[in-house]
Design a protein around this motif. Structure first.
Motif, PDB file in Angstrom:
ATOM      1  N   GLU A   1      31.262 -90.654 -57.258  1.00  0.00           N
ATOM      2  CA  GLU A   1      31.880 -89.392 -56.851  1.00  0.00           C
ATOM      3  C   GLU A   1      31.951 -88.394 -58.007  1.00  0.00           C
ATOM      4  O   GLU A   1      31.593 -88.699 -59.140  1.00  0.00           O
ATOM      5  CB  GLU A   1      33.274 -89.658 -56.279  1.00  0.00           C
ATOM      6  N   HIS A   2      32.438 -87.206 -57.696  1.00  0.00           N
ATOM      7  CA  HIS A   2      32.471 -86.116 -58.665  1.00  0.00           C
ATOM      8  C   HIS A   2      33.313 -86.451 -59.883  1.00  0.00           C
ATOM      9  O   HIS A   2      32.931 -86.159 -61.022  1.00  0.00           O
ATOM     10  CB  HIS A   2      33.012 -84.838 -57.999  1.00  0.00           C
ATOM     11  N   HIS A   3      34.483 -87.049 -59.683  1.00  0.00           N
ATOM     12  CA  HIS A   3      35.351 -87.388 -60.809  1.00  0.00           C
ATOM     13  C   HIS A   3      36.179 -88.625 -60.513  1.00  0.00           C
ATOM     14  O   HIS A   3      36.461 -88.947 -59.370  1.00  0.00           O
ATOM     15  CB  HIS A   3      36.267 -86.216 -61.201  1.00  0.00           C
ATOM     16  N   SER A   4      36.518 -89.321 -61.587  1.00  0.00           N
ATOM     17  CA  SER A   4      37.381 -90.495 -61.524  1.00  0.00           C
ATOM     18  C   SER A   4      38.795 -90.152 -61.986  1.00  0.00           C
ATOM     19  O   SER A   4      39.749 -90.837 -61.626  1.00  0.00           O
ATOM     20  CB  SER A   4      36.845 -91.608 -62.433  1.00  0.00           C
TER      21      SER A   4
ATOM     22  N   SER B   1      42.957 -77.859 -65.786  1.00  0.00           N
ATOM     23  CA  SER B   1      42.510 -79.206 -65.455  1.00  0.00           C
ATOM     24  C   SER B   1      41.082 -79.465 -65.919  1.00  0.00           C
ATOM     25  O   SER B   1      40.228 -78.574 -65.865  1.00  0.00           O
ATOM     26  CB  SER B   1      42.591 -79.442 -63.941  1.00  0.00           C
ATOM     27  N   VAL B   2      40.845 -80.707 -66.367  1.00  0.00           N
ATOM     28  CA  VAL B   2      39.521 -81.164 -66.780  1.00  0.00           C
ATOM     29  C   VAL B   2      39.174 -82.381 -65.927  1.00  0.00           C
ATOM     30  O   VAL B   2      39.991 -83.292 -65.768  1.00  0.00           O
ATOM     31  CB  VAL B   2      39.498 -81.547 -68.270  1.00  0.00           C
ATOM     32  N   TYR B   3      37.950 -82.385 -65.375  1.00  0.00           N
ATOM     33  CA  TYR B   3      37.504 -83.462 -64.494  1.00  0.00           C
ATOM     34  C   TYR B   3      36.560 -84.388 -65.258  1.00  0.00           C
ATOM     35  O   TYR B   3      35.578 -83.950 -65.852  1.00  0.00           O
ATOM     36  CB  TYR B   3      36.810 -82.888 -63.258  1.00  0.00           C
ATOM     37  N   LEU B   4      36.876 -85.678 -65.237  1.00  0.00           N
ATOM     38  CA  LEU B   4      36.122 -86.681 -65.984  1.00  0.00           C
ATOM     39  C   LEU B   4      35.659 -87.785 -65.038  1.00  0.00           C
ATOM     40  O   LEU B   4      36.297 -88.048 -64.018  1.00  0.00           O
ATOM     41  CB  LEU B   4      36.991 -87.291 -67.085  1.00  0.00           C
TER      42      LEU B   4
ATOM     43  N   ALA C   1      23.294 -86.873 -61.395  1.00  0.00           N
ATOM     44  CA  ALA C   1      23.311 -86.785 -62.852  1.00  0.00           C
ATOM     45  C   ALA C   1      22.314 -85.736 -63.348  1.00  0.00           C
ATOM     46  O   ALA C   1      21.183 -85.665 -62.851  1.00  0.00           O
ATOM     47  CB  ALA C   1      22.979 -88.137 -63.460  1.00  0.00           C
ATOM     48  N   PRO C   2      22.709 -84.925 -64.331  1.00  0.00           N
ATOM     49  CA  PRO C   2      21.738 -84.024 -64.961  1.00  0.00           C
ATOM     50  C   PRO C   2      20.700 -84.841 -65.720  1.00  0.00           C
ATOM     51  O   PRO C   2      20.874 -86.041 -65.953  1.00  0.00           O
ATOM     52  CB  PRO C   2      22.605 -83.187 -65.902  1.00  0.00           C
ATOM     53  N   GLU C   3      19.639 -84.184 -66.137  1.00  0.00           N
ATOM     54  CA  GLU C   3      18.505 -84.897 -66.723  1.00  0.00           C
ATOM     55  C   GLU C   3      18.905 -85.785 -67.894  1.00  0.00           C
ATOM     56  O   GLU C   3      18.448 -86.924 -68.014  1.00  0.00           O
ATOM     57  CB  GLU C   3      17.449 -83.892 -67.171  1.00  0.00           C
TER      58      GLU C   3
ATOM     59  N   THR D   1      32.675 -89.070 -68.982  1.00  0.00           N
ATOM     60  CA  THR D   1      31.883 -87.848 -69.067  1.00  0.00           C
ATOM     61  C   THR D   1      32.650 -86.689 -68.439  1.00  0.00           C
ATOM     62  O   THR D   1      33.185 -86.825 -67.327  1.00  0.00           O
ATOM     63  CB  THR D   1      30.544 -88.012 -68.321  1.00  0.00           C
ATOM     64  N   GLU D   2      32.706 -85.567 -69.122  1.00  0.00           N
ATOM     65  CA  GLU D   2      33.321 -84.386 -68.537  1.00  0.00           C
ATOM     66  C   GLU D   2      32.400 -83.823 -67.464  1.00  0.00           C
ATOM     67  O   GLU D   2      31.196 -83.685 -67.660  1.00  0.00           O
ATOM     68  CB  GLU D   2      33.589 -83.330 -69.613  1.00  0.00           C
ATOM     69  N   ASN D   3      32.991 -83.477 -66.308  1.00  0.00           N
ATOM     70  CA  ASN D   3      32.190 -82.963 -65.185  1.00  0.00           C
ATOM     71  C   ASN D   3      32.817 -81.719 -64.580  1.00  0.00           C
ATOM     72  O   ASN D   3      32.829 -81.542 -63.369  1.00  0.00           O
ATOM     73  CB  ASN D   3      32.033 -84.050 -64.116  1.00  0.00           C
TER      74      ASN D   3
END
Length: 316
Positions: free
Chosen positions: A53-56, A43-46, A128-130, A35-37
């Motif tokens: 955590e925020h990103h892997s 840079s893209v955080y996934l 997590a968002p809804e 999931t993109e976060n």
């Protein structure tokens, strides 16, 4: 063998470089199911669905492929400071940065081969968002309904011009313990697997046949089951993802695996090591000989040539 020090809790995340950012993002989100976060600059955080955590994974646009950073979360602020002190008392150098979303101060250093290693403690727990909320409150995110749906970032395999001093660094400075290794007839250590916890391995060093420094062999994502890896192979041929080798089972560590290349050129392993834990505090280091390794993988499959020659960034 002494038990691990326990100051490093686990691998937090890695940053991969890619010359084709858009295609790499599609691979990790559509094929693997991350999931993109968030995004910042190039840079893209996934994130994987079971990561708290925020990103892997961070994907960063670059002129070439490879790995920029491997981040390890400490088990406490005190543990972080102990590891920093241990690194610097052994003659290592580092710097403090705050340059990642959801992560507090990182102490950035390098292993003897030049791979960037970052240590941190402060971490933002993912909310997590809804539309991504799970049905079970002890799960950070709903399982993806598409792609492979990998569970978590599992391990990193670095290429190194000399394996032994890098394994020593991870053991002595960071508190890991080696669980398995390959020793050639000359006595040289050609590969070594190390763990920070009761997983059988978190970090691997493999000899770089080119003699280069700081390159990547692969990063690996864990699946729930072996069947997920078989499905991943089917999805790969349906979507044009290049399969290098597998599905099969490693002799070393007994991991069921599939190796593919993402569009930027980095090797990605899908693995299922979830059933194998090293619970013994006095686990003896398992050493495989050169002749034993020539027999191939667990069920006789020979190791293909590209497994020893492909690494990122490529060597011209």
């Amino acid at each position: 063998m002494a038990p691990p020090l326990g100051d490093i809790a686990h691998i937090g995340h890695v940053e991969l470089l890619t010359p084709d950012l858009d295609a790499s993002v599609r691979f990790f989100t559509e094929y693997l199911g991350l999931t993109e976060n968030g995004r910042s600059g190039d840079s893209v955080y996934l994130r994987t669905w079971d990561d708290y955590e925020h990103h892997s994974l961070t994907l960063t646009a670059h002129t070439t492929s490879g790995i920029r950073r491997t981040a390890l979360r400490a088990s406490s602020e005190e543990a972080l400071q102990r590891r920093v002190k241990e690194i610097e008392s052994a003659g290592g150098q580092g710097r403090w940065v705050e340059d990642e979303p959801g992560i507090g101060p990182l102490y950035v250093t390098t292993d003897p081969d030049g791979h960037e290693i970052a240590l941190y403690w402060e971490s933002e727990w993912y909310q997590a968002p809804e539309h991504l909320k799970p049905g079970l409150k002890n799960q950070p995110q709903a399982k993806p309904g598409h792609g492979v749906g990998v569970r978590r970032l599992d391990h990193v395999n670095f290429l190194a011009s000399d394996v032994a001093p890098n394994g020593d660094f991870i053991r002595d400075a960071l508190g890991a313990r080696p669980t398995e290794q390959i020793q050639l007839n000359t006595g040289k250590i050609a590969a070594q697997w190390l763990t920070f916890s009761n997983k059988s391995y978190d970090i691997v060093y493999t000899e770089d046949w080119t003699g280069s420094n700081g390159r990547l062999h692969h990063i690996a994502f864990a699946t729930d089951t072996r069947e997920d890896i078989l499905r991943a192979a089917d999805l790969a041929i349906d979507t044009g993802v290049f399969i290098e080798t597998g599905p099969h089972k490693h002799a070393i560590q007994q991991t069921f695996f599939l190796y593919v290349y993402e569009p930027g050129g980095n090797r990605i392993e899908l693995c299922n090591p979830l059933t194998r834990l090293v619970l013994a505090p006095d686990w003896p280091l398992v050493t495989w000989t050169e002749d034993e390794r020539k027999k191939g993988q667990a069920w006789g499959l020979k190791t293909i040539e590209s497994f020893h020659t492909h690494g990122t960034p490529p060597v011209c």
